[in-house]
Scaffold this active site. Structure first.
Site, short mmCIF file in Angstrom:
data_model
loop_
_atom_site.label_atom_id
_atom_site.label_comp_id
_atom_site.label_asym_id
_atom_site.label_seq_id
_atom_site.Cartn_x
_atom_site.Cartn_y
_atom_site.Cartn_z
N THR A 218 0.81 -1.22 0.00
CA THR A 218 0.00 0.00 0.00
C THR A 218 0.85 1.27 0.00
O THR A 218 0.70 2.12 -0.88
CB THR A 218 -0.91 0.01 1.25
OG1 THR A 218 -1.59 -1.24 1.30
CG2 THR A 218 -1.90 1.15 1.22
N LYS B 231 3.42 3.73 19.20
CA LYS B 231 3.61 5.14 18.85
C LYS B 231 3.98 5.97 20.09
O LYS B 231 4.76 6.91 20.01
CB LYS B 231 2.35 5.68 18.17
CG LYS B 231 2.11 4.99 16.82
CD LYS B 231 0.72 5.19 16.32
CE LYS B 231 0.49 4.46 15.00
NZ LYS B 231 -0.92 4.39 14.60
N1 LIG Z 1 -0.88 1.57 5.41
C1 LIG Z 1 -0.76 2.67 6.11
O1 LIG Z 1 -1.60 3.56 6.02
C2 LIG Z 1 0.40 2.86 7.04
C3 LIG Z 1 0.45 4.00 7.87
C4 LIG Z 1 1.55 4.21 8.70
C5 LIG Z 1 2.57 3.26 8.72
N2 LIG Z 1 2.46 2.13 7.92
C6 LIG Z 1 3.56 1.18 7.99
O2 LIG Z 1 4.14 1.07 6.69
C7 LIG Z 1 4.61 -0.25 6.47
C8 LIG Z 1 3.99 -0.78 5.18
O3 LIG Z 1 2.58 -0.81 5.34
P1 LIG Z 1 1.61 -1.17 4.13
O4 LIG Z 1 0.26 -0.78 4.57
O5 LIG Z 1 2.14 -0.64 2.87
O6 LIG Z 1 1.72 -2.76 4.16
P2 LIG Z 1 1.32 -3.77 3.00
O7 LIG Z 1 0.31 -3.19 2.08
O8 LIG Z 1 1.03 -5.07 3.64
O9 LIG Z 1 2.68 -3.88 2.17
C9 LIG Z 1 3.79 -4.60 2.59
C10 LIG Z 1 4.33 -5.30 1.36
O10 LIG Z 1 5.58 -5.88 1.66
C11 LIG Z 1 5.58 -7.20 1.16
N3 LIG Z 1 6.52 -8.03 1.87
C12 LIG Z 1 6.39 -8.58 3.11
N4 LIG Z 1 7.48 -9.30 3.41
C13 LIG Z 1 8.32 -9.21 2.34
C14 LIG Z 1 9.58 -9.74 2.05
N5 LIG Z 1 10.23 -10.55 2.90
N6 LIG Z 1 10.15 -9.44 0.86
C15 LIG Z 1 9.50 -8.65 -0.04
N7 LIG Z 1 8.29 -8.11 0.19
C16 LIG Z 1 7.71 -8.40 1.36
C17 LIG Z 1 4.15 -7.66 1.32
O11 LIG Z 1 3.89 -8.79 0.53
P3 LIG Z 1 2.69 -9.80 0.97
O12 LIG Z 1 1.44 -9.01 0.92
O13 LIG Z 1 2.78 -10.87 -0.04
O14 LIG Z 1 3.01 -10.24 2.38
C18 LIG Z 1 3.41 -6.42 0.89
O15 LIG Z 1 3.27 -6.36 -0.50
C19 LIG Z 1 4.25 -1.03 7.74
O16 LIG Z 1 5.35 -1.04 8.60
C20 LIG Z 1 3.11 -0.23 8.34
O17 LIG Z 1 3.02 -0.39 9.74
C21 LIG Z 1 1.42 1.92 7.10
#
Ligand SMILES: NC(=O)c1ccc[n+]([C@@H]2O[C@H](COP(=O)([O-])OP(=O)(O)OC[C@H]3O[C@@H](n4cnc5c(N)ncnc54)[C@H](OP(=O)(O)O)[C@@H]3O)[C@@H](O)[C@H]2O)c1
Length: 428
Positions: free
Chosen positions: A12, A206
């Site tokens: 995301t 946080k």
């Molecule tokens: N989303 C938000 O609004 C938000 C806000 C603040 C902070 N964050 C932080 O930002 C980070 C990312 O969040 P997100 O929402 O973008 O998460 P996400 O949509 O789940 O994206 C994470 C991606 O990383 C991939 N991944 C996981 N393990 C991997 C590996 N070993 N090698 C390669 N790719 C891998 C996942 O693949 P799979 O899906 O196949 O596992 C997924 O595509 C997190 O730490 C989250 O806490 C997010």
């Protein structure tokens, strides 16, 4: 020459980065003093790589992290995979290889931040993570830079969008916790396992980071008391409204004479408190300080673009410092010896909802128990619950955590009284 970055994960948040680099390219280039280019992106496997290429993503996808960490042309590694492992190992390896790192991983930084920062320092690398607290609100840099001349006394925050969305439904629509959770899951705000959001764990991560930036002290995650919203009932919500409060899950970090105290708990906020009007998935951080007085920072705590905006701001900061030749400065330079507050110094008013047989003299007995701990009442409300049972609601005057645990212990010993819920009350 462009500054080359490697992304770890393309979910995301990460997939929002190309949009920003393109949409705001000129502005970003001016701020970074160089073009920022995505050189490589780590994905899990070939299936994912082929799926992304077929969807029109024209990037160099790799499945081995070493292709990024050992690439001498890449200077910034952006970890957006989430969870502890393998993110921790990858970040450590990137820092050890002299790469600068940007992350949004609050879980990892709250629990293993100190050791990762030590590796960063050893290798004179930057480790920035603005997006880890309240996604789109630039609060960490505000605390580290703009408020550096101020003495912060307390930070209160609505730090978790999912639980705040649920609380808003419970307060505005009178929904039960279960109905609010089902709606949050239907809308994609809550995961199938919502524990981290609803039990205050995400907000506690946080709070750890805010304690470092606001107070210069690293409080361990285990030292942040956290209580979630799952026990809040429509009765609690209704009585809060009747008495002029709104219940929200609030993170609270403050400095007392003996040290710092941090907790996340459902909190009765007076309706006129600025945090009381932070609704839905929005987040806010309310800072009390000696110089400015009160200030509030409000915005989206999550979402692709808001979070990616904070991530790219960190990347720009590093790129600029690379250009100026002063990269590697720590994100937060305010560090003091950590001292944890004594429970007798951590004081608040509290809400008690107590169930008791509906018979004469019960209120007096309750008053005697509270009085034996030198706790006085601000407001008392007696409601008939059902049949022979009454529900007594008490808002106390300020009491310490020591008094709180003592009085709860005493109430526990009396078979007639069942404490249904106890929540902190602000502003009494
Ligand atoms: N989303 C938000 O609004 C938000 C806000 C603040 C902070 N964050 C932080 O930002 C980070 C990312 O969040 P997100 O929402 O973008 O998460 P996400 O949509 O789940 O994206 C994470 C991606 O990383 C991939 N991944 C996981 N393990 C991997 C590996 N070993 N090698 C390669 N790719 C891998 C996942 O693949 P799979 O899906 O196949 O596992 C997924 O595509 C997190 O730490 C989250 O806490 C997010």
């Amino acid at each position: 020459m462009a500054v080359k970055i490697g992304l770890l994960g393309f979910g995301t948040v990460a997939s929002g980065i190309p949009f920003l680099l393109k949409e705001n390219g000129e502005k970003i280039r001016a701020a970074a003093k160089d073009k920022i280019e995505i050189a490589k992106i780590l994905v899990k496997d070939d299936d994912e790589k082929n799926r992304l290429l077929a969807a029109g993503n024209d990037y160099h996808f790799v499945t081995d992290v070493d292709a990024i960490i050992k690439d001498p042309d890449i200077s910034i590694v952006v970890e957006l995979m989430g969870r502890i492992e393998p993110a921790r190992t990858f970040i450590e390896a990137a820092l050890a290889a002299g790469k600068h790192v940007v992350s949004a991983n609050k879980d990892l930084l709250a629990v293993h931040g100190a050791e990762l920062l030590a590796v960063a320092k050893e290798h004179r690398a930057a480790l920035y993570y603005e997006a880890a607290v309240a996604g789109g609100i630039p609060i960490l840099r505000t605390l580290a830079n703009s408020l550096t001349s101020d003495k912060i006394t307390r930070i209160l925050g609505v730090l978790n969008g999912t639980s705040n969305f649920m609380m808003t439904q419970m307060v505005d629509e009178g929904w039960t916790y279960e109905a609010a959770l089902a709606k949050a899951q239907e809308l994609g705000y809550a995961e199938s396992d919502p524990t981290n959001d609803v039990e205050g764990i995400d907000a506690a991560y946080k709070a750890v980071l805010l304690s470092q930036f606001g107070f210069g002290m690293t409080i361990d995650f285990d030292q942040v008391l956290h209580q979630g919203i799952s026990t809040i009932t429509p009765d609690d919500v209704a009585v809060a409204q009747e008495l002029g409060y709104v219940i929200k899950l609030v993170g609270d970090i403050r400095e007392t004479p003996s040290g710092i105290a941090a907790e996340v708990s459902p909190t009765f906020l007076p309706k006129e408190h600025p945090l009381a009007s932070v609704n839905g998935v929005m987040n806010a951080v309310f800072v009390e300080s000696i110089g400015i007085g009160e200030s509030m920072y409000y915005g989206p705590g999550a979402g692709q673009k808001p979070t990616a905006t904070s991530v790219v701001a960190d990347i720009i900061r590093i790129a600029r410092r690379l250009h100026d030749g002063n990269v590697g400065k720590s994100f937060n330079e305010f560090v003091r010896e950590t001292q944890i507050a004594h429970p007798s110094d951590v004081k608040s008013a509290y809400y008690f909802a107590i169930s008791t047989p509906d018979k004469r003299g019960q209120l007096l007995r309750l008053a005697q128990i509270f009085n034996s701990e030198a706790i006085s009442f601000g407001q008392v409300l007696q409601q008939r619950a059902n049949g022979d049972t009454a529900r007594v609601v008490i808002i106390t005057h300020s009491l310490s955590r020591t008094q709180l645990s003592n009085v709860l212990e005493k109430l526990e010993e009396v078979a007639d009284f069942e404490v249904l819920n106890t929540f902190k009350v602000l502003g009494e």
